[in-house]
Design a protein around this motif. Structure first.
Motif: not given
Ligand code: NAD
Length: 277
Positions: A40-46, A4-17
């Motif tokens: 992608a940088g989101a805080a996540v509630v699992v 996922n980390a690599k795939a997400v990096e390739a998608m260049d989508i940022k969800l910081n904050g």
């Protein structure tokens, strides 16, 4: 982290904050989506139902990789527990931007043998659960409004549906009815709240290898039969769905409203007609 980390990096989508709540995230598609959003940088509630351990393990994977996450137990079919999990999300991260209403289950039976309990259990989790979570999310998104610089939307809701929102499924009428219900829940809600910049969409997976269908996917003969229903010729992976969820949760899909994205290797294309029916 995994693929996922690599795939997400390739998608260049940022969800910081941004903050995401993913229901049923202790396993399968939910876990993959939670991991992709976190990457992608989101805080996540699992959210988890009964399996606290894998949910905690996922939280540790996310935090070890530098992300932010908490685990929160709740039955999505229980109004009080849903309210509690949203309160926990706000306590931990102060806001909510993304809901992935993913929890779902099957209780299969031939129609005449299906018990009311089997019917109710599936509808309670797969449809009422989606209603309760979406309602809590809309209320929170309204309180927040659009936060410039964070996202063009005031909030995003992704309902996890299924190809069985359109494909009838003998022996599974409770499940198909629940997912058909999710389709019009999603579209009616999308219509109702779009003017407030709340984006509501759905994902309809085909056959994705997870616990929900492991009896079929792990049995060579049944897998062979299943593959006949998939023009693209392979069973789906959690990552196939996680990438789509990430896109739907981001501003890259800002003009996508009230749509179901089918991720099914062509399962909805009536493959039995390939050879002229
Ligand atoms: P899964 O069994 O791994 O995940 C389902 C999750 O829902 C589990 O984590 C479970 O704990 C959770 N859950 C069940 N009841 C709950 C409740 N009352 N409250 C909170 N959580 C609850 O299977 P999956 O394949 O990852 O399924 C995820 C979603 O994707 C489901 O909605 C399912 O219907 C849908 N889906 C899956 C496929 C597939 O082929 N795997 C295809 C179409 C749709």
């Amino acid at each position: 982290m995994n693929l996922n980390a690599k795939a997400v990096e390739a998608m260049d989508i940022k969800l910081n904050g941004q903050v995401a709540l993913v229901t049923g995230a202790s396993s399968g598609i939910g876990a993959g989506v939670a991991e992709a959003l976190a990457a992608a940088g989101a805080a996540v509630v699992v959210n988890y139902h009964s399996q606290a351990e894998p949910a905690q393990a996922l939280v540790h994977r996310i935090t070890d990789a530098g992300g932010r996450a908490i685990a929160a137990g709740a039955d999505v079919g229980d109004e009080g527990e849903v309210e509690r999990v949203f309160a926990q999300a706000l306590d931990a991260f102060g806001r909510l931007d993304i809901l992935v209403a993913n929890s779902g289950l099957q209780r299969d039976a031939a129609f005449a043998d299906m018990t009311l309990q089997q019917w109710n259990e599936v509808l309670q989790t797969n449809l009422t659960g989606q209603f309760l979570c979406a309602r809590a999310a809309v209320r929170q998104f309204r309180r927040q409004g659009v936060c410039e610089g964070l996202s063009r939307a005031a909030g995003k809701i992704i309902h996890m549906s299924s190809v069985h929102e359109v494909i009838p499924w003998a022996g599974h009428v409770n499940y198909a009815a629940s997912k058909g219900g999710v389709n019009l829940l999603m579209r009616s809600l999308a219509q109702e709240v779009a003017a407030e910049r709340i984006r509501v969409n759905a994902i309809a997976p085909g056959a994705i290898a997870t616990a929900i269908n492991s009896e079929v996917v792990d049995d060579p003969q049944r897998r062979e039969e299943l593959l006949k229903l998939i023009p693209y010729g392979r069973v789906g992976e959690v990552e196939d769905v996680a990438r789509a969820a990430l896109w739907l949760a981001s501003d890259a899909s800002d003009y996508v409203v009230g749509t179901t994205l089918f991720i099914d290797g062509g399962m909805c294309l009536y493959p039995a007609f390939r050879d002229n029916g």
